[in-house]
Write a protein that holds these residues in place. Structure first.
Motif, PDB file in Angstrom:
ATOM      1  N   TYR A  15      24.616 -53.909 -38.162  1.00 18.59           N
ATOM      2  CA  TYR A  15      24.333 -53.000 -38.726  1.00 18.59           C
ATOM      3  C   TYR A  15      24.516 -51.616 -38.152  1.00 18.59           C
ATOM      4  CZ  TYR A  15      21.322 -49.648 -41.979  1.00 18.59           C
ATOM      5  OH  TYR A  15      21.075 -48.786 -41.927  1.00 18.59           O
ATOM      6  N   GLU A  16      23.621 -51.558 -36.806  1.00 22.34           N
ATOM      7  CA  GLU A  16      23.761 -50.944 -36.152  1.00 22.34           C
ATOM      8  C   GLU A  16      25.080 -50.250 -35.671  1.00 22.34           C
ATOM      9  OE1 GLU A  16      21.681 -51.581 -32.879  1.00 22.34           O
ATOM     10  OE2 GLU A  16      19.245 -51.372 -33.954  1.00 22.34           O
ATOM     11  N   ARG A  17      26.142 -50.897 -35.558  1.00 22.90           N
ATOM     12  CA  ARG A  17      27.155 -50.538 -34.528  1.00 22.90           C
ATOM     13  C   ARG A  17      28.114 -49.712 -35.811  1.00 22.90           C
ATOM     14  NH1 ARG A  17      27.798 -55.532 -32.330  1.00 22.90           N
ATOM     15  NH2 ARG A  17      28.488 -56.319 -33.742  1.00 22.90           N
ATOM     16  N   ALA A  18      27.750 -50.561 -37.566  1.00 21.80           N
ATOM     17  CA  ALA A  18      28.240 -49.882 -38.071  1.00 21.80           C
ATOM     18  C   ALA A  18      27.910 -48.049 -38.440  1.00 21.80           C
ATOM     19  CB  ALA A  18      28.351 -50.257 -39.546  1.00 21.80           C
ATOM     20  N   LYS A  47      29.808 -44.634 -38.919  1.00 24.14           N
ATOM     21  CA  LYS A  47      29.352 -43.846 -40.272  1.00 24.14           C
ATOM     22  C   LYS A  47      28.881 -42.442 -39.581  1.00 24.14           C
ATOM     23  CE  LYS A  47      31.392 -46.192 -43.365  1.00 24.14           C
ATOM     24  NZ  LYS A  47      32.647 -46.241 -42.899  1.00 24.14           N
ATOM     25  N   ASP A  48      27.781 -42.393 -38.850  1.00 22.49           N
ATOM     26  CA  ASP A  48      27.326 -41.292 -38.159  1.00 22.49           C
ATOM     27  C   ASP A  48      28.057 -40.437 -37.359  1.00 22.49           C
ATOM     28  OD1 ASP A  48      25.090 -41.662 -39.115  1.00 22.49           O
ATOM     29  OD2 ASP A  48      24.427 -42.688 -37.452  1.00 22.49           O
ATOM     30  N   THR A  49      29.034 -40.621 -36.807  1.00 28.16           N
ATOM     31  CA  THR A  49      30.120 -40.399 -35.395  1.00 28.16           C
ATOM     32  C   THR A  49      31.016 -39.545 -36.901  1.00 28.16           C
ATOM     33  OG1 THR A  49      29.560 -42.171 -33.759  1.00 28.16           O
ATOM     34  CG2 THR A  49      31.490 -40.602 -33.917  1.00 28.16           C
ATOM     35  N   GLU A  50      31.324 -40.352 -37.544  1.00 20.96           N
ATOM     36  CA  GLU A  50      32.310 -39.991 -38.511  1.00 20.96           C
ATOM     37  C   GLU A  50      31.445 -38.690 -39.534  1.00 20.96           C
ATOM     38  OE1 GLU A  50      35.656 -41.571 -41.993  1.00 20.96           O
ATOM     39  OE2 GLU A  50      34.444 -43.135 -40.776  1.00 20.96           O
ATOM     40  N   LEU A  51      30.788 -38.625 -39.675  1.00 16.25           N
ATOM     41  CA  LEU A  51      30.175 -37.791 -39.849  1.00 16.25           C
ATOM     42  C   LEU A  51      29.714 -36.088 -39.175  1.00 16.25           C
ATOM     43  CD1 LEU A  51      27.384 -39.444 -42.001  1.00 16.25           C
ATOM     44  CD2 LEU A  51      29.951 -38.591 -43.418  1.00 16.25           C
ATOM     45  N   ALA A  71      27.763 -42.997 -49.530  1.00 13.28           N
ATOM     46  CA  ALA A  71      27.989 -44.491 -50.688  1.00 13.28           C
ATOM     47  C   ALA A  71      28.091 -45.861 -49.796  1.00 13.28           C
ATOM     48  CB  ALA A  71      28.700 -44.109 -51.893  1.00 13.28           C
ATOM     49  N   GLN A  72      29.290 -45.670 -49.418  1.00 13.42           N
ATOM     50  CA  GLN A  72      29.441 -47.116 -48.637  1.00 13.42           C
ATOM     51  C   GLN A  72      28.752 -47.778 -47.267  1.00 13.42           C
ATOM     52  OE1 GLN A  72      33.241 -46.096 -45.695  1.00 13.42           O
ATOM     53  NE2 GLN A  72      34.750 -45.291 -47.556  1.00 13.42           N
ATOM     54  N   ILE A  73      28.034 -46.610 -47.281  1.00 13.04           N
ATOM     55  CA  ILE A  73      26.992 -46.934 -45.694  1.00 13.04           C
ATOM     56  C   ILE A  73      25.733 -47.425 -46.845  1.00 13.04           C
ATOM     57  CG2 ILE A  73      24.532 -45.755 -44.757  1.00 13.04           C
ATOM     58  CD1 ILE A  73      26.900 -43.046 -43.153  1.00 13.04           C
ATOM     59  N   THR A  74      25.518 -46.904 -47.678  1.00 13.04           N
ATOM     60  CA  THR A  74      24.584 -47.494 -49.838  1.00 13.04           C
ATOM     61  C   THR A  74      24.779 -49.246 -49.007  1.00 13.04           C
ATOM     62  OG1 THR A  74      23.998 -45.618 -49.647  1.00 13.04           O
ATOM     63  CG2 THR A  74      23.386 -47.470 -51.620  1.00 13.04           C
ATOM     64  N   GLU A  75      26.887 -49.356 -49.566  1.00 13.21           N
ATOM     65  CA  GLU A  75      26.874 -50.027 -49.766  1.00 13.21           C
ATOM     66  C   GLU A  75      27.007 -51.212 -48.567  1.00 13.21           C
ATOM     67  OE1 GLU A  75      31.035 -52.230 -50.932  1.00 13.21           O
ATOM     68  OE2 GLU A  75      31.477 -50.416 -50.705  1.00 13.21           O
ATOM     69  N   LEU A  76      27.048 -50.976 -47.572  1.00 17.33           N
ATOM     70  CA  LEU A  76      26.220 -51.811 -46.080  1.00 17.33           C
ATOM     71  C   LEU A  76      25.262 -51.897 -46.128  1.00 17.33           C
ATOM     72  CD1 LEU A  76      28.468 -52.525 -43.499  1.00 17.33           C
ATOM     73  CD2 LEU A  76      27.557 -50.824 -42.410  1.00 17.33           C
ATOM     74  N   LYS A  77      24.648 -51.327 -46.841  1.00 20.43           N
ATOM     75  CA  LYS A  77      23.154 -51.429 -45.937  1.00 20.43           C
ATOM     76  C   LYS A  77      22.989 -52.923 -47.259  1.00 20.43           C
ATOM     77  CE  LYS A  77      21.348 -46.796 -44.472  1.00 20.43           C
ATOM     78  NZ  LYS A  77      20.603 -45.550 -44.630  1.00 20.43           N
TER      79      LYS A  77
END
Length: 412
Positions: free
Chosen positions: A62-65, A69-73, A114-120
């Motif tokens: 989870y932390e890696r994902a 995402k934070d890096t991409e944002l 939304a992807q992050i939410t889905e991943l969570k």
């Protein structure tokens, strides 16, 4: 009597064998309970370690994902800031383009969120699955422990209530009960009884036989072995195989099976049916739960060869008939030869006697012929006889005959 010294006060007291055995049994039970509790604790710790490891792996994923995402944002935000810097001098002309770019970036950001939410959500589901898996593993461990506890309690109670002799008898009775419960449905035509024939000096426990249309197609010699945990001398299954093979051969059984509770911790015998025919022909070692299956397997295999056995039996009968015919023929030939020999001897004796008779008659014939010749000579001599010849050397007699002859002439 046994002396026991108290480890605390040092006092020495004496107990009889029964009391000593009870104390030893209590110590063994306490050791067993401690060992059982330690095994439960080890299983629980192993289970907790597995769950912690799974949770750590899920958290790291989870932390890696999330970090990705934070890096991409961050990159997107930097691009936005760059675009804003580029259009800062041309707000009027580029307002629409900036608005569109911002909207596009906002849309991308919304999609990422939304992807992050889905991943969570997926991680949450994995947590739920992990929890379910944990519960399932826990139930499985608890079930296994409960079954082990029940089995241990069963055997402890079973062995506490019976003597060594009764244990062996109870194993035989257990197998007999199992067989009788299926006798009328699975083995209606089979023979399964105690082996009571000890004329050879030993005997097995049970003999199984079954025949079809007068042809026996399966026979098994069974031996049942068991012993208590407290028995001083621990036997092995191999200790009984040689005698079982001897009993099988003397009772003319095709197979031999040792039903054994010996070497209870030996995985070789705990995994199923053990084929020991590499050492003793057509012999197997099984636990009591495989008693009926080994009969079924051997019986079904023998049924497949029943037709060939019947044909072989017919061939044997034909061979026996041929042997009887040959025996009768040989007896006739021997009798005929004997009678011929006796007749030939008698015939030869008769021929010899005839030859002897012929020889005797020949001698008689020769004697008669010789007599006839002598008679002929005598007759010839008689016919040649005359006065002249008789008086040839007798002048006086001749003179007398001459006078007689002259006198006779005068009368005439």
């Amino acid at each position: 009597m046994q002396e026991i010294k108290c480890p605390n006060c040092g006092e020495v007291f004496v107990v009889d064998e029964s009391g000593y055995a009870q104390i030893v049994q209590q110590v063994r039970d306490q050791e067993f309970e401690r060992e059982l509790e330690q095994r439960r604790k080890d299983l629980s710790e192993a289970k907790e370690s597995e769950l912690k490891l799974a949770r750590m792996e899920q958290k790291e994923e989870y932390e890696r994902a999330l970090s990705a995402k934070d890096t991409e944002l961050l990159k997107r935000e930097q691009e936005i800031e760059k675009l804003k810097a580029q259009i800062s001098g041309k707000e009027t002309e580029k307002k629409l383009a900036v608005s569109e770019a911002v909207n596009e970036k906002d849309k991308e950001i919304s999609e990422k969120i939304a992807q992050i939410t889905e991943l969570k959500s997926r991680l949450s589901n994995k947590d739920s699955e992990s929890e379910l898996k944990q519960q399932s593993l826990q139930k499985e461990y608890e079930t296994q422990l409960r079954l082990k506890d029940e089995q241990i309690e069963y055997y402890k109670d079973f062995k506490a209530r019976q003597s060594t002799k009764m244990i062996g008898e109870s194993l035989e009775q257990h197998c007999l009960t199992q067989f009788n419960s299926l006798r009328m449905t699975a083995f209606p035509n089979a023979y399964f009884e105690k082996d009571n024939d000890a004329r050879s000096g030993s005997k097995g426990d049970f003999i199984f036989r079954e025949a079809a249309e007068g042809v026996e197609f399966i026979s098994i010699m069974f031996e049942m072995k068991n012993e208590m945990d407290e028995t001083a001398t621990k036997h092995k299954n191999e200790d009984f195989l040689k005698e079982l093979d001897k009993d099988r051969r003397e009772k003319k059984c095709e197979y031999a099976v040792l039903v054994s509770l010996l070497e209870i911790d030996n995985e070789l015998y705990n995994n199923g049916i053990v084929d020991v025919s590499y050492k003793y022909e057509k012999m197997y070692v099984v636990r009591p739960q495989f008693f009926i299956p080994i009969i079924t397997l051997l019986r079904n295999a023998a049924l497949n060869s029943l037709q060939y056995r019947q044909e072989l039996e017919v061939a044997k009968h034909q061979q026996v008939d041929i042997l009887h015919f040959e025996e009768n023929m040989n007896a006739f030939k021997e009798g005929f030869a004997r009678n011929y020999r006796l007749a030939s001897d008698k015939f030869k004796t008769a021929i010899d006697e005839i030859d002897k008779t012929i020889t005797h008659l020949q001698k008689t014939k020769e004697a008669l012929l010789s007599s006839e010749n002598n008679l002929r000579l005598a007759n010839n001599k008689a016919e040649d006889l005359s006065i002249k010849k008789l008086t040839k050397n007798a002048p006086s007699v001749k003179a007398m005959f001459d006078d007689l002859e002259s006198g006779d002439d005068g009368e005439f």
